[in-house]
Every structure is written in structure tokens, then in C-alpha cells.
Design a protein around this motif. Sequence first.
Motif, short mmCIF file in Angstrom:
data_model
loop_
_atom_site.label_atom_id
_atom_site.label_comp_id
_atom_site.label_asym_id
_atom_site.label_seq_id
_atom_site.Cartn_x
_atom_site.Cartn_y
_atom_site.Cartn_z
N THR A 20 1.28 -1.32 0.01
CA THR A 20 0.24 -0.07 -0.14
C THR A 20 1.21 1.00 -0.14
OG1 THR A 20 -2.47 -1.28 1.80
CG2 THR A 20 -1.70 0.91 1.07
N THR A 21 0.74 2.09 -0.78
CA THR A 21 1.24 3.65 -0.86
C THR A 21 -0.12 4.66 0.13
OG1 THR A 21 2.51 2.54 -2.67
CG2 THR A 21 2.01 5.18 -1.83
N VAL A 22 0.82 5.52 0.82
CA VAL A 22 -0.71 6.79 1.05
C VAL A 22 0.30 7.61 0.75
CG1 VAL A 22 -1.21 7.20 3.48
CG2 VAL A 22 -1.74 5.06 3.39
N TYR A 23 -0.30 8.52 0.19
CA TYR A 23 0.10 9.64 -0.04
C TYR A 23 0.62 10.75 0.46
CZ TYR A 23 -0.11 6.92 -4.32
OH TYR A 23 -0.41 5.88 -5.79
N PRO A 24 1.29 11.37 0.32
CA PRO A 24 1.38 13.00 1.23
C PRO A 24 0.12 13.59 1.45
CG PRO A 24 3.35 13.17 -0.15
CD PRO A 24 1.73 11.81 -1.03
N ASN A 25 -0.29 14.21 2.73
CA ASN A 25 -1.58 14.53 2.85
C ASN A 25 -2.77 13.73 2.72
OD1 ASN A 25 -0.56 17.21 3.83
ND2 ASN A 25 -0.30 17.54 1.51
N SER A 26 -2.78 12.23 2.44
CA SER A 26 -3.63 11.47 2.79
C SER A 26 -3.34 10.59 4.09
CB SER A 26 -3.05 10.27 1.90
OG SER A 26 -3.28 11.12 -0.04
N GLU A 27 -4.84 10.19 4.08
CA GLU A 27 -4.97 9.52 5.62
C GLU A 27 -5.83 8.85 5.55
OE1 GLU A 27 -6.14 10.40 10.01
OE2 GLU A 27 -5.66 11.72 8.97
N ILE A 28 -5.30 7.04 5.81
CA ILE A 28 -6.53 6.43 6.21
C ILE A 28 -7.40 6.43 7.50
CG2 ILE A 28 -6.43 3.51 6.97
CD1 ILE A 28 -4.39 3.03 4.92
N GLY A 29 -8.36 6.77 7.73
CA GLY A 29 -8.88 6.96 8.92
C GLY A 29 -8.71 6.11 9.65
N TYR A 30 -9.59 6.18 10.82
CA TYR A 30 -9.26 5.66 11.49
C TYR A 30 -10.59 4.34 12.11
CZ TYR A 30 -9.15 3.79 17.16
OH TYR A 30 -9.97 3.02 18.32
#
Length: 116
Positions: free
Chosen positions: A45-55
Motif C-alpha cells: 500500500t502507498t499512502v500519499y502525502p497529505n493523505s490518511e487512512i481513517g481511524y
Amino acid sequence: MIRKNNEKETVRKPAPFNGVGEITVRSLLNGPEEMSQKGRVFGHTTVYPNSEIGYHIHTGDSETYYILSGTGRYNDNGTLVTVSAGDVTYCAPGEGHGLACIGDEPIEMIALILYE
């Protein structure tokens, strides 16, 4: 079984669980059928800058992240911890987590979800 790099399913999509921005998921194994019915996700998985997988809270399964690169803010049941390359996180059944990319470089990680 061998899955060549060009055979992986790759999906770029909105960050899940009311997250922010986008992520890319490359399926290393495709669901329970390829995981001996013991899990449902084994992916890069890639999470990009200013991105967030929510709680979100895990029910009936656990999730482990192995951080390959980048810097993130990991929400471990409400406790925020900075994670970076080489760190491993674990979210047990009944617990919750989320992950935000806080650096200029994307977070690259391996995600594994196993059934309880």
C-alpha cells in the motif's frame, strides 16, 4: 504459485474509512482463496502525502503494517505515534487504528489482515 510484478492487481482509490486523499493498493495475494482462508489482505500500500487512512476498528480480524519508507502518524487506539521505515504496527481484533502520511514522501508499506 508465483505472481510476477506485472500480474498484481493495482488500484488507486480514495483513502478508506472516511480518510483524506488517495492510496494505491497492490494485491500481493488476492483474498482468502490465496491465503488458505486465514486472511483477506496481503498488499503493498502507498499512502500519499497529505493523505490518511481513517481511524477504524477491526472486528473478527487483525491488521499489521510493515513500513517500508516514508513517515506517518499512526493512531493506535487514540494514541498518536510517529512511524517510519522499519517500524511494524499491529492492530488486534476489537482495537482501532489509522495512518496519516505526514512527510513529503509517500508511505510505502506492506499490510496484512488475518482472521481471528
